[in-house]
Design an enzyme around this catalytic site. Structure first.
Site, PDB file in Angstrom:
ATOM      1  N   ASN A   9       0.878  -1.175   0.000  1.00  0.00           N
ATOM      2  CA  ASN A   9       0.000   0.000   0.000  1.00  0.00           C
ATOM      3  C   ASN A   9       0.911   1.219   0.000  1.00  0.00           C
ATOM      4  O   ASN A   9       1.474   1.571   1.030  1.00  0.00           O
ATOM      5  CB  ASN A   9      -0.894  -0.033   1.254  1.00  0.00           C
ATOM      6  CG  ASN A   9      -1.687   1.248   1.418  1.00  0.00           C
ATOM      7  OD1 ASN A   9      -1.774   2.068   0.501  1.00  0.00           O
ATOM      8  ND2 ASN A   9      -2.284   1.429   2.601  1.00  0.00           N
ATOM      9  N   LYS A  11       0.204   4.222  -0.294  1.00  0.00           N
ATOM     10  CA  LYS A  11      -0.419   5.438   0.262  1.00  0.00           C
ATOM     11  C   LYS A  11      -0.120   6.617  -0.674  1.00  0.00           C
ATOM     12  O   LYS A  11      -0.007   6.420  -1.878  1.00  0.00           O
ATOM     13  CB  LYS A  11       0.051   5.669   1.703  1.00  0.00           C
ATOM     14  CG  LYS A  11      -0.127   4.412   2.559  1.00  0.00           C
ATOM     15  CD  LYS A  11      -0.060   4.660   4.019  1.00  0.00           C
ATOM     16  CE  LYS A  11      -0.267   3.336   4.756  1.00  0.00           C
ATOM     17  NZ  LYS A  11      -0.363   3.486   6.196  1.00  0.00           N
ATOM     18  N   HIS A  92      -9.737   1.147   4.423  1.00  0.00           N
ATOM     19  CA  HIS A  92      -8.490   1.364   5.165  1.00  0.00           C
ATOM     20  C   HIS A  92      -8.783   2.334   6.313  1.00  0.00           C
ATOM     21  O   HIS A  92      -9.585   3.254   6.169  1.00  0.00           O
ATOM     22  CB  HIS A  92      -7.410   1.929   4.233  1.00  0.00           C
ATOM     23  CG  HIS A  92      -6.066   1.956   4.894  1.00  0.00           C
ATOM     24  ND1 HIS A  92      -5.709   2.939   5.786  1.00  0.00           N
ATOM     25  CD2 HIS A  92      -5.004   1.102   4.822  1.00  0.00           C
ATOM     26  CE1 HIS A  92      -4.485   2.679   6.227  1.00  0.00           C
ATOM     27  NE2 HIS A  92      -4.042   1.569   5.657  1.00  0.00           N
ATOM     28  N   GLU A  94      -7.288   4.777   7.417  1.00  0.00           N
ATOM     29  CA  GLU A  94      -7.094   6.201   7.094  1.00  0.00           C
ATOM     30  C   GLU A  94      -8.296   6.755   6.338  1.00  0.00           C
ATOM     31  O   GLU A  94      -8.632   7.934   6.455  1.00  0.00           O
ATOM     32  CB  GLU A  94      -5.779   6.373   6.305  1.00  0.00           C
ATOM     33  CG  GLU A  94      -4.570   6.167   7.225  1.00  0.00           C
ATOM     34  CD  GLU A  94      -3.310   5.646   6.552  1.00  0.00           C
ATOM     35  OE1 GLU A  94      -3.196   5.728   5.323  1.00  0.00           O
ATOM     36  OE2 GLU A  94      -2.434   5.146   7.291  1.00  0.00           O
ATOM     37  N   GLU A 164      -5.899  -4.851  10.265  1.00  0.00           N
ATOM     38  CA  GLU A 164      -4.878  -3.836  10.515  1.00  0.00           C
ATOM     39  C   GLU A 164      -5.226  -3.072  11.793  1.00  0.00           C
ATOM     40  O   GLU A 164      -6.036  -2.136  11.752  1.00  0.00           O
ATOM     41  CB  GLU A 164      -4.818  -2.834   9.352  1.00  0.00           C
ATOM     42  CG  GLU A 164      -4.393  -3.439   8.032  1.00  0.00           C
ATOM     43  CD  GLU A 164      -3.778  -2.387   7.120  1.00  0.00           C
ATOM     44  OE1 GLU A 164      -2.655  -2.610   6.673  1.00  0.00           O
ATOM     45  OE2 GLU A 164      -4.418  -1.347   6.893  1.00  0.00           O
ATOM     46  N   GLY A 170       1.990   2.283  10.751  1.00  0.00           N
ATOM     47  CA  GLY A 170       2.964   3.365  10.624  1.00  0.00           C
ATOM     48  C   GLY A 170       3.607   3.773  11.941  1.00  0.00           C
ATOM     49  O   GLY A 170       4.280   4.794  12.022  1.00  0.00           O
ATOM     50  N   SER A 213       2.923  -2.103  10.407  1.00  0.00           N
ATOM     51  CA  SER A 213       4.354  -2.178  10.708  1.00  0.00           C
ATOM     52  C   SER A 213       4.973  -3.548  10.424  1.00  0.00           C
ATOM     53  O   SER A 213       5.825  -4.017  11.170  1.00  0.00           O
ATOM     54  CB  SER A 213       4.631  -1.744  12.156  1.00  0.00           C
ATOM     55  OG  SER A 213       4.257  -0.388  12.347  1.00  0.00           O
TER      56      SER A 213
END
Ligand code: PGA
Length: 249
Positions: A9, A11, A92, A94, A164, A170, A213
């Site tokens: 991904n 991003k 996701h 985010e 996730e 991250g 991560s």
């Protein structure tokens, strides 16, 4: 036996030049897992041109819940299909947190993807506060249930699920392999307990990826767990060497 799948991904990272170098690096070496990269929309044509004919698939990071029309800034699933996308991330964390995507929106996006022949990678995960409050299963169970309700059992059999934990994305804090395995087993169990006759079979075949991560040094341990079928990789997918090392873990 479920084959391992490792999806990058990217991003909102990349440029034509940086992507060219990254894709060339990924193409150069074989990986034991199936590999895919999810790029920003403007770079899908570049992925298509560079990866067509290779074993590496590509996809997008989001898709509209609408098919066409006056939805400025949105990108529809049939458009992604035209650029050869195999996958699209939906839900996701985010997108859920910065763009207010609800469970229902995520489920509709998964449906739109399937209608265009794309595989939706449905992301679920809890925040740190939710984990500390003992709500992990309730949260991921609710996120999954919305998707299960929106899809037929045949469609459900075509998705990829990704767990996730928001607190691991991250941050450098990975869930332990035991923590991740426990949630993966719970998710698979939820799919298996569906009312359709094929539910158990669909659950047994469903790829469930872990994300948050994942790095070359922790991937093998995570991927050794019985219900972890690969990874959704953010930061480490931007370096060909690291991404390939994860694909071989
Ligand atoms: P990360 O991101 O690997 O950088 O933690 C994973 C993701 O958000 O998909």
């Amino acid at each position: 036996m479920r084959q391992k799948l490792v999806i990058g991904n990217w991003k909102m990272h990349g440029s034509l030049a940086a992507n060219a170098a990254l894709l060339d690096g990924i193409k150069a070496a074989p990986a034991r897992a199936r590999l895919a990269v999810c790029a920003p929309f403007p770079y899908l044509a570049q992925c298509q041109a560079t990866l067509a004919g290779t074993a590496i698939a590509w996809g997008a990071q989001d898709v509209s819940a609408e098919v066409r029309g006056a939805f400025t800034g949105e990108v529809a699933a049939p458009m992604l299909a035209e650029f050869g996308c195999a996958y699209v991330l939906v839900g996701h964390s985010e997108r859920r947190s910065y763009h207010g995507e609800t469970d229902a929106t995520v489920a509709t996006k998964a449906l739109r993807a399937l209608e265009s022949g794309l595989t939706p990678v449905v992301c679920v995960g809890e925040t740190l506060a939710q984990r500390e409050a003992g709500e992990t299963e309730a949260v991921v169970g609710r996120q999954l249930a919305a998707v299960v309700e929106a899809l037929s059992i045949d469609q459900l059999g075509k998705i990829v699920l990704a767990y996730e934990p928001v607190w691991a994305i991250g941050t450098g804090k990975t869930a332990t392999s035991e923590q991740a395995q426990a949630v993966h087993a719970y998710l698979r169990g939820q799919v298996a307990s569906g009312s359709a006759a094929a539910s158990a079979d669909v659950a047994a075949r469903m790829p469930i990826l872990y994300g948050g991560s994942v790095k070359p040094d922790n991937a093998a341990e995570l991927f050794s767990m019985s219900d972890i079928d690969g990874g959704l990789i953010g930061g480490a997918s931007l370096k060909a060497e690291d991404f390939l090392a994860i694909g071989n873990a």
